[in-house]
Design an enzyme around this catalytic site. Structure first.
Site, short mmCIF file in Angstrom:
data_model
loop_
_atom_site.label_atom_id
_atom_site.label_comp_id
_atom_site.label_asym_id
_atom_site.label_seq_id
_atom_site.Cartn_x
_atom_site.Cartn_y
_atom_site.Cartn_z
N SER A 1 -9.68 1.71 2.92
CA SER A 1 -8.83 2.52 2.08
C SER A 1 -7.74 1.72 1.36
O SER A 1 -7.11 2.23 0.47
CB SER A 1 -8.17 3.60 2.93
N SER B 1 -9.89 -0.60 7.10
CA SER B 1 -9.34 -0.46 5.74
C SER B 1 -8.66 -1.68 5.15
O SER B 1 -8.32 -1.67 3.97
CB SER B 1 -8.37 0.71 5.70
N LYS C 1 0.87 -1.18 0.00
CA LYS C 1 0.00 0.00 0.00
C LYS C 1 0.90 1.23 0.00
O LYS C 1 1.94 1.24 0.69
CB LYS C 1 -0.89 -0.04 1.25
N1 GLN Z 1 -13.22 4.20 6.74
C1 GLN Z 1 -12.50 4.62 7.89
C2 GLN Z 1 -12.04 6.06 7.72
O1 GLN Z 1 -12.34 6.61 6.73
C3 GLN Z 1 -11.33 3.71 8.14
C4 GLN Z 1 -10.16 3.98 7.29
C5 GLN Z 1 -8.97 3.12 7.64
O2 GLN Z 1 -9.12 2.09 8.27
N2 GLN Z 1 -7.80 3.59 7.28
O3 GLN Z 1 -11.41 6.60 8.55
#
Ligand code: GLN
Length: 484
Positions: free
Chosen positions: A152, A176, A77
């Site tokens: 994400s 994410s 990532k």
């Molecule tokens: N969807 C959550 C956010 O927008 C989690 C994102 C993540 O786990 N990095 O913060």
């Protein structure tokens, strides 16, 4: 086909000399070249360095000092710092940032001989649930290009699902790793907070951020997790506990295991077909000898509001380093310093990141600290206690990963609250620092959905063993997206 093989199978074939690491790397690079145009799973492809590393891997395999990951292609990532390679974090702010050092997770996989093919697309600074918040454009779901892959870590999940790479790293702050794993039909694990060093991982919300792995099977996810886990003198929050042998944990019989089922998770917010697939998966678990037990997590309904106070608060502080002075995007011809900061940050950050910074600064401000931030921290503590109580009775907690299968690109992106509600099942575990995984458990209208397993502190061995046992009985994890 080579790309349908698991990491475990590829490792065996490499050791048996069925093909070389260079051939394997070329095979996957050719697939990226052919298929990633419309998926947009990669921000950067590092073909030349990948071939060089594959040659080194072949030498190591020949010399007989290979590890199980030597010669295995992987992707990171784009939140992990990679020496000499752009590390954008999905943001215009870091579009020109070439990291001078490797993140610990990257370094460890490199030492094991894994071959990095590139850096995967992601929501900007890991803020999002659909991978639509990337400066580099959205990732598309390999099961249907009109749908989101989840976020994400959407690039990592889409790349693994489309067989562009057999395994990848991701990070999970509120879901994410697990959400994109569920929506792309693969397996993803977020370990206990502190199990993997955060050194070299661009910080979003430091008390929640945790690295983990995505692959098609629990066995493969475990192979990758084994390598990146462990203490690190460069991260004081990395846990000192020795890393158990996950492969050995997988091989052991499931034995007597009690899995808690949170009835509140199966309410109106959950797509009925998705609920049905999860229930079917739970009955497979029962056939495997697992005892199911209904449990309550009293305060779990408050996890989304608590998270969306705590995470933005930490983000507003972490992201203050992007000021255009030390590194990253810098606005030109500003009149004075204030205008320079405003222009740099105004141009460098996207809409969702700005929303988080504003929310975070607000909840931390003197007048509102007690009302929002302090309150959210107290709720977080209550949620942790709920989990601790539950784990006195059960070994793991199971339920859905997401409220529905993948949704159309554009559907929720203009409605932050709808988007945040997508995290309803995944946010509890990171708030309590607990390990959790998602694995494919069926199709809903032709699209994959996930079964989530949450474990007690350092219970990743349990989770992986349960997932592996499930995957020996079922074949949901072997399904490929149509046309892939
Ligand atoms: N969807 C959550 C956010 O927008 C989690 C994102 C993540 O786990 N990095 O913060």
């Amino acid at each position: 086909m080579l790309h349908d093989a698991t990491i475990a199978q590829l490792a065996e074939a490499l050791r048996a000399g069925e093909f070389s690491a260079v051939e394997l790397t070329d095979h996957f690079l050719a697939r990226i070249e052919r298929l990633d145009g419309d998926l947009n799973a990669f921000i950067t492809v590092t073909a030349d360095s990948a071939r060089a590393r594959a040659e080194q891997a072949d030498a190591r395999l020949a010399a007989g000092n290979a590890t199980p990951l030597t010669g295995i292609p992987i992707a990171h990532k784009d939140i992990f710092c990679t020496r000499g390679v752009r590390t954008s974090c999905g943001s215009r702010m870091l579009d020109n940032f070439v990291s001078p050092y490797n993140a610990t997770a990257v370094e460890k996989l490199e030492e094991a001989g894994a071959v990095m093919l590139g850096k995967t697309n992601m929501d900007e600074f890991a803020m999002g649930s659909s991978n639509e918040n990337s400066y580099y454009g959205p990732v598309r779901n390999p099961w249907n290009r009109d749908l989101v892959p989840g976020g994400s870590s959407g690039g990592s999940a889409a790349a693994v699902a489309a067989r562009l790479v057999p395994g990848a790293t991701g990070t999970d702050t509120g879901g994410s790793i697990r959400q994109p794993a569920a929506l792309c039909g693969i397996t993803g694990i977020k370990p206990t907070y502190g199990r993997v060093s955060r050194w070299g991982m661009v910080a979003f919300a430091s008390s929640l951020d945790q690295a983990g792995t995505l692959a098609r099977t629990a066995e493969d996810a475990a192979l990758l997790l084994q390598v990146i886990s462990g203490p690190d003198p460069r991260d004081s929050t990395a846990l000192p506990d020795p890393v158990p042998d996950y492969a050995e944990a997988l091989a052991r019989p499931l034995g007597r295991m009690t899995i808690g089922v949170v009835d509140d998770f199966f309410d109106d917010g959950l797509d009925p077909d998705n609920a049905q697939r999860v229930r079917e998966a739970l009955s497979v678990m029962e056939q495997l000898g697992v005892t199911l037990k209904s449990i309550r997590l009293e305060n779990i309904g408050l996890s989304v509001p608590a998270y969306y106070v705590v995470a933005p608060a930490e983000a507003s502080s972490n992201l203050s380093r992007f000021d255009g002075v030390r590194f990253g995007h810098r606005a030109g011809d500003a009149g004075d310093l204030t205008e320079f900061y405003m222009r740099t940050r105004g141009e460098g950050f996207g809409a969702e990141v700005k929303r988080r910074i504003l929310t975070g600064a607000y909840v931390l401000s003197a007048g509102y600290f007690d009302a929002y931030y302090l309150k959210a921290q107290k709720v977080r503590q209550l949620i942790s206690e709920d989990f601790a109580r539950a784990f006195r009775e059960v070994d793991a907690i199971a339920g859905p990963t997401t409220p529905s299968p993948a949704f159309p690109l554009g559907q929720k992106v203009d409605d932050p609250v709808q988007m945040y509600l997508n995290d309803i099942y995944t946010i509890g575990a990171p708030l309590a620092g607990l390990p959790a995984l998602s694995m494919p458990c069926g199709l809903v209208r032709g699209l994959p959905v996930g079964l989530q397993l949450i474990g007690p502190h350092l219970g990743e061995g349990w989770l992986l063993r349960a997932a592996h046992a499930f995957q020996r009985e079922t074949d949901w994890h072997t399904l490929a997206p149509p046309g892939i």
